[in-house]
Design an enzyme around this catalytic site. Sequence first.
Site, PDB file in Angstrom:
ATOM      1  N   THR A  94       0.871  -1.183   0.000  1.00 27.22           N
ATOM      2  CA  THR A  94       0.000   0.000   0.000  1.00 27.22           C
ATOM      3  C   THR A  94       0.904   1.227   0.000  1.00 27.22           C
ATOM      4  O   THR A  94       1.631   1.462   0.977  1.00 27.22           O
ATOM      5  CB  THR A  94      -0.896   0.025   1.257  1.00 27.22           C
ATOM      6  OG1 THR A  94      -1.643  -1.186   1.311  1.00 27.22           O
ATOM      7  CG2 THR A  94      -1.856   1.205   1.201  1.00 27.22           C
ATOM      8  N   LYS A 169      -7.962   1.621  -3.123  1.00 27.13           N
ATOM      9  CA  LYS A 169      -7.673   1.203  -1.740  1.00 27.13           C
ATOM     10  C   LYS A 169      -7.833   2.380  -0.770  1.00 27.13           C
ATOM     11  O   LYS A 169      -8.477   2.256   0.262  1.00 27.13           O
ATOM     12  CB  LYS A 169      -6.243   0.641  -1.702  1.00 27.13           C
ATOM     13  CG  LYS A 169      -5.607   0.549  -0.337  1.00 27.13           C
ATOM     14  CD  LYS A 169      -5.636  -0.825   0.247  1.00 27.13           C
ATOM     15  CE  LYS A 169      -5.134  -0.799   1.692  1.00 27.13           C
ATOM     16  NZ  LYS A 169      -5.278  -2.026   2.380  1.00 27.13           N
ATOM     17  N   LYS A 244      -1.897   4.997   8.637  1.00 26.62           N
ATOM     18  CA  LYS A 244      -1.040   5.033   7.440  1.00 26.62           C
ATOM     19  C   LYS A 244      -1.885   5.247   6.182  1.00 26.62           C
ATOM     20  O   LYS A 244      -1.584   6.114   5.360  1.00 26.62           O
ATOM     21  CB  LYS A 244      -0.257   3.715   7.310  1.00 26.62           C
ATOM     22  CG  LYS A 244       0.519   3.636   6.017  1.00 26.62           C
ATOM     23  CD  LYS A 244       1.006   2.242   5.651  1.00 26.62           C
ATOM     24  CE  LYS A 244       1.438   2.233   4.193  1.00 26.62           C
ATOM     25  NZ  LYS A 244       2.008   0.979   3.746  1.00 26.62           N
TER      26      LYS A 244
HETATM   27  P1  NAD Z   1       5.805  -6.045   7.426  1.00 27.08           P
HETATM   28  O1  NAD Z   1       6.600  -4.936   8.021  1.00 27.08           O
HETATM   29  O2  NAD Z   1       5.424  -7.186   8.271  1.00 27.08           O
HETATM   30  O3  NAD Z   1       6.588  -6.630   6.147  1.00 27.08           O
HETATM   31  C1  NAD Z   1       7.328  -5.849   5.254  1.00 27.08           C
HETATM   32  C2  NAD Z   1       8.616  -6.611   4.972  1.00 27.08           C
HETATM   33  O4  NAD Z   1       9.351  -5.927   3.953  1.00 27.08           O
HETATM   34  C3  NAD Z   1       9.534  -6.709   6.188  1.00 27.08           C
HETATM   35  O5  NAD Z   1       9.780  -8.073   6.481  1.00 27.08           O
HETATM   36  C4  NAD Z   1      10.806  -5.970   5.741  1.00 27.08           C
HETATM   37  O6  NAD Z   1      11.994  -6.539   6.246  1.00 27.08           O
HETATM   38  C5  NAD Z   1      10.712  -6.127   4.241  1.00 27.08           C
HETATM   39  N1  NAD Z   1      11.506  -5.147   3.485  1.00 27.08           N
HETATM   40  C6  NAD Z   1      11.523  -3.808   3.590  1.00 27.08           C
HETATM   41  N2  NAD Z   1      12.353  -3.271   2.667  1.00 27.08           N
HETATM   42  C7  NAD Z   1      12.868  -4.323   1.962  1.00 27.08           C
HETATM   43  C8  NAD Z   1      13.771  -4.416   0.889  1.00 27.08           C
HETATM   44  N3  NAD Z   1      14.338  -3.338   0.327  1.00 27.08           N
HETATM   45  N4  NAD Z   1      14.090  -5.652   0.419  1.00 27.08           N
HETATM   46  C9  NAD Z   1      13.525  -6.750   0.978  1.00 27.08           C
HETATM   47  N5  NAD Z   1      12.648  -6.721   1.990  1.00 27.08           N
HETATM   48  C10 NAD Z   1      12.339  -5.516   2.492  1.00 27.08           C
HETATM   49  O7  NAD Z   1       4.523  -5.339   6.790  1.00 27.08           O
HETATM   50  P2  NAD Z   1       3.150  -6.069   6.351  1.00 27.08           P
HETATM   51  O8  NAD Z   1       2.187  -6.005   7.478  1.00 27.08           O
HETATM   52  O9  NAD Z   1       3.481  -7.364   5.698  1.00 27.08           O
HETATM   53  O10 NAD Z   1       2.624  -5.032   5.243  1.00 27.08           O
HETATM   54  C11 NAD Z   1       3.195  -4.971   3.945  1.00 27.08           C
HETATM   55  C12 NAD Z   1       2.371  -4.022   3.095  1.00 27.08           C
HETATM   56  O11 NAD Z   1       1.016  -4.483   3.062  1.00 27.08           O
HETATM   57  C13 NAD Z   1       2.317  -2.592   3.634  1.00 27.08           C
HETATM   58  O12 NAD Z   1       2.377  -1.693   2.560  1.00 27.08           O
HETATM   59  C14 NAD Z   1       0.966  -2.528   4.351  1.00 27.08           C
HETATM   60  O13 NAD Z   1       0.431  -1.212   4.390  1.00 27.08           O
HETATM   61  C15 NAD Z   1       0.132  -3.446   3.462  1.00 27.08           C
HETATM   62  N6  NAD Z   1      -1.019  -4.054   4.126  1.00 27.08           N
HETATM   63  C16 NAD Z   1      -0.885  -4.622   5.354  1.00 27.08           C
HETATM   64  C17 NAD Z   1      -1.989  -5.210   5.970  1.00 27.08           C
HETATM   65  C18 NAD Z   1      -1.872  -5.873   7.323  1.00 27.08           C
HETATM   66  O14 NAD Z   1      -2.916  -6.202   7.925  1.00 27.08           O
HETATM   67  N7  NAD Z   1      -0.672  -6.096   7.860  1.00 27.08           N
HETATM   68  C19 NAD Z   1      -3.244  -5.203   5.328  1.00 27.08           C
HETATM   69  C20 NAD Z   1      -3.345  -4.643   4.042  1.00 27.08           C
HETATM   70  C21 NAD Z   1      -2.215  -4.066   3.456  1.00 27.08           C
END
Ligand code: NAD
Length: 298
Positions: A94, A169, A244
């Site tokens: 997102t 979204k 966010k």
């Molecule tokens: P998270 O922090 O658990 O996972 C993100 C991952 O990306 C981390 O493990 C981090 O180490 C990795 N990362 C960051 N930069 C990187 C890079 N350059 N190379 C490789 N890995 C890298 O976050 P999440 O909860 O999985 O959310 C991910 C996305 O999904 C976000 O944009 C969030 O807004 C969206 N989202 C989350 C949810 C939810 O309920 N958690 C729901 C809908 C959307």
Amino acid sequence: MSRTVAFIGLGHMGGPMAANLVRAGHRVLGHDLIPAAVDDAVKSGVEAMSRAADAVAVADTVVTMLPAGRHVLGLYDDILEAARHDTLFIDCSTIDVTDARTAHERATAAGMRALDAPVSGGVVGAEAATLTFMTGGGEAEFQDARPLLEAMGKKVVHCGGAGAGQAAKICNNMILGVSMIAVSEAFVLGESLGLSHQALYDVASTASGQCWALSVNCPVPGPVPESPANRDYRPGFAAALMAKDLGLAANAVRAEGVQAELGLRAAEMYTAYAERVGATEDFSGIVRIIRAHDGGDQ
Ligand code: NAD
């Protein structure tokens, strides 16, 4: 048809999504900056890659699930050169609509194909492969991505051109954030007027006040036993994520010069709530902040 997917970002969402691609018979090459995230994914059959560029070099599709636009654009700068011509880049993170459009431009300028495909449904939906994907990009790219997205979700919507998935979204979440505040304010006013939660619920849930924030995620305990209010506001959908998403909506509201006073105010309220106590609480817990302002107890 089995595909070779480079999956970058194996966190709360990306880990289970990658596992579902493996389950659907695809070869998944996974990379994350956090070794423990990669180790977990390997248990689901993902092949660990220590460099994102090495995964991308042999993939026909690249899926990214990263925290914010700067991570996506930074990664694209690092890996686009390594990718084979015509590789499909699907960004499920997102991020800002403008960042999504920039990501499309950079990918296509490098000879790739691109789609933005943010999700709703949270970690539960990621694990159960019941996510909703909102996609932006060309029709051919959408059709090519569709079987992969269907392996990770139950609903896949093509919303329009580059950035349209992100736009859908944040517009949806602006409705959700504002409507949760409206429902919460109504319950707090009802309490003050001596109206029981159940009475207000019975009327509003079958009348014109009906909405998801009321009838599924009801912010007060009692009327909807499954709602987070009945388990001390454990998420659900964390207030920090709502803050966010509404921050991204606010950026778009300002950039477009649109009048959206409630959306902007909701962004401020969730940001304050997440910073104070609610970061890890369900966003419906904002009712307690509203009640506290009203002079009641928390
Ligand atoms: P998270 O922090 O658990 O996972 C993100 C991952 O990306 C981390 O493990 C981090 O180490 C990795 N990362 C960051 N930069 C990187 C890079 N350059 N190379 C490789 N890995 C890298 O976050 P999440 O909860 O999985 O959310 C991910 C996305 O999904 C976000 O944009 C969030 O807004 C969206 N989202 C989350 C949810 C939810 O309920 N958690 C729901 C809908 C959307």
